[in-house]
Design a protein around this motif. Sequence first.
Motif, PDB file in Angstrom:
ATOM      1  N   ILE A  57       0.821  -1.214   0.000  1.00 27.49           N
ATOM      2  CA  ILE A  57       0.000   0.000   0.000  1.00 27.49           C
ATOM      3  C   ILE A  57       0.857   1.267   0.000  1.00 27.49           C
ATOM      4  O   ILE A  57       0.614   2.201  -0.773  1.00 27.49           O
ATOM      5  N   SER A  59       3.853   1.714  -1.031  1.00 29.84           N
ATOM      6  CA  SER A  59       4.723   1.850  -2.206  1.00 29.84           C
ATOM      7  C   SER A  59       3.915   2.092  -3.481  1.00 29.84           C
ATOM      8  O   SER A  59       4.445   1.953  -4.580  1.00 29.84           O
ATOM      9  N   TYR A  60       2.645   2.450  -3.325  1.00 27.54           N
ATOM     10  CA  TYR A  60       1.817   2.651  -4.515  1.00 27.54           C
ATOM     11  C   TYR A  60       2.336   3.775  -5.407  1.00 27.54           C
ATOM     12  O   TYR A  60       2.037   3.802  -6.598  1.00 27.54           O
ATOM     13  N   SER A  61       3.130   4.686  -4.858  1.00 31.67           N
ATOM     14  CA  SER A  61       3.646   5.785  -5.691  1.00 31.67           C
ATOM     15  C   SER A  61       4.443   5.261  -6.878  1.00 31.67           C
ATOM     16  O   SER A  61       4.497   5.906  -7.928  1.00 31.67           O
ATOM     17  N   ILE A  63       3.739   2.461  -8.594  1.00 32.17           N
ATOM     18  CA  ILE A  63       2.715   2.093  -9.577  1.00 32.17           C
ATOM     19  C   ILE A  63       2.021   3.334 -10.106  1.00 32.17           C
ATOM     20  O   ILE A  63       1.698   3.430 -11.300  1.00 32.17           O
ATOM     21  N   TYR A  64       1.814   4.308  -9.234  1.00 30.73           N
ATOM     22  CA  TYR A  64       1.098   5.531  -9.620  1.00 30.73           C
ATOM     23  C   TYR A  64       1.774   6.249 -10.777  1.00 30.73           C
ATOM     24  O   TYR A  64       1.101   6.673 -11.728  1.00 30.73           O
ATOM     25  N   GLY A  87      -4.954   3.816  -5.615  1.00 34.87           N
ATOM     26  CA  GLY A  87      -4.156   3.565  -4.421  1.00 34.87           C
ATOM     27  C   GLY A  87      -4.847   3.985  -3.142  1.00 34.87           C
ATOM     28  O   GLY A  87      -4.793   3.272  -2.128  1.00 34.87           O
ATOM     29  N   SER A  90      -7.445   1.522  -1.848  1.00 38.31           N
ATOM     30  CA  SER A  90      -6.931   0.357  -1.113  1.00 38.31           C
ATOM     31  C   SER A  90      -6.690   0.711   0.349  1.00 38.31           C
ATOM     32  O   SER A  90      -7.040  -0.065   1.253  1.00 38.31           O
ATOM     33  N   TYR A 142      -7.717  -3.886  -7.192  1.00 38.77           N
ATOM     34  CA  TYR A 142      -6.618  -3.377  -6.372  1.00 38.77           C
ATOM     35  C   TYR A 142      -7.132  -2.484  -5.246  1.00 38.77           C
ATOM     36  O   TYR A 142      -6.632  -2.544  -4.119  1.00 38.77           O
ATOM     37  N   VAL A 275       1.589   8.822  -1.590  1.00 37.05           N
ATOM     38  CA  VAL A 275       1.131   8.685  -2.975  1.00 37.05           C
ATOM     39  C   VAL A 275       1.848   9.654  -3.906  1.00 37.05           C
ATOM     40  O   VAL A 275       2.239   9.299  -5.015  1.00 37.05           O
TER      41      VAL A 275
END
Length: 475
Positions: A57, A59-61, A63-64, A87, A90, A142, A275
């Motif tokens: 959660i 480390s979503y940045s 993927i973002y 993100g 979640s 997700y 994020v």
Amino acid sequence: METEPKENSDLLRKRNKIEANGVLSTDEPKGPADGGIRAYSVMIASFLTNGLLFGVINSYSVIYTVFEKHLREDGVPNAESRAALVGSLSMGTTFFLSPVSGVLAGIFGLRLTAVMGGLIASTGLLISSFAEYNVNVLYFSYGIMYGLGASFAYTPSLAILGHYFKKHLGMVNGIVTVGSSIFTVIMPPLMEYMIRNHGLAWLFRLLALFTLGIAFCGLLFKPIPLIIVKPTREDDTFKSMLKTIVNVEIWKIKQYRYWALSMPVALFGYFVPYVHIKTFIQSNFYNVNENLPLQCIAIMSGVGRLTFGFIADKPGINRILLQQISFYVIGCLTIILPFIKIFGLVVFISLCMGLFDGAFISLIGPIAFQLCGPSYAAQAIGCMLGLAAAPLSVGPTVAGYLYSIHQSYTLPFVLAGISPLIGATLMFTIRLKNVPSSHQSANANGVARPPSAIHVEQPPGQLLRNGQANQQTNL
């Protein structure tokens, strides 16, 4: 079933029926072990559960940035806010459904609830791997589905600790919650490597495999049988079940009520740096390590969780005041962040934010145990996190929308920093209470407790001794 702790220790010497995970037994009730192979195994399992869940959660940045770029190239309107919503959903769902997790833990047991959570979260990530750039699917798989599984696993991972630890509960909470910090340091470079070499789909599949381990950790969450069961008539079964599902007792505790209602305000901007900090670095600095600030937050958050978890166990320490201080510091640093033009100072601010972020996280469990007692800790944690879900989801989305309008993170970060300041100030209302009578006065870690409305035979002050609650019952 109705459960009541017995104040008279002589009663505990007799063999009583006790209940653990819904199964009646004739063993004698025991207190938290505070050590041993079983207790330490549970601590490690909780550590891994927290690490795997929030490592993904937080480390979503990573993927973002990839997801937002793909949406923008496809001409999707409001790409920034849409990508951020995946993100933040979640995180928000994880907390929003925490009350449900607490109820399920009371019905099915902590172990089964945690195992279900691991399986659901892993399935959500696996589904995401087959629709890695479909924003509508990712909202569900997700955002909602992973958050649902994370919620079911997270609350039991904290509540189970009170079954095995008492004297060092604050320190153990710090060790367990440091898992998310360690995994947040490890995850970003691993996720970037997977995306760069194998694509986003295979990253989701790898994360699904990791998350499956949470189900195996949950198998260890078997509570020690501490609750003495008072025999009930058959016609009381439905009433007892209803009281389990719709539990209003914790809301009759004035201090808990003020604490739980202050937290959503404080947490509105909490997830915004996690994020958006990588995009902020990309927008304002060149030829720097874009993941370093996030890793600094994670590393120092781990240090903070251990440090403040240790401090929280000391007699006379006011845990709520420590949490207020952490919110004040985080709020001020978040407001300052967008005005910094030197990357080294950004790193320093990230280190400080992480330290006090660790303080806030490590104190959630001990404060819930302190205010509501161990028998209601899971539902107390779950209800508070449920109230915080909406602000946690909305905050990063609003920040992304404001950035898309102004192309600057100044306003988003300032607003994100103001909310912890307001929330911490509201927490002073916890001290606004009537002066208790002499037989009701007690002190737990520097915070005087009013009489609880929980219907127990023992005075709700719980005979607090030496700054620790004399816990005769547990979940």
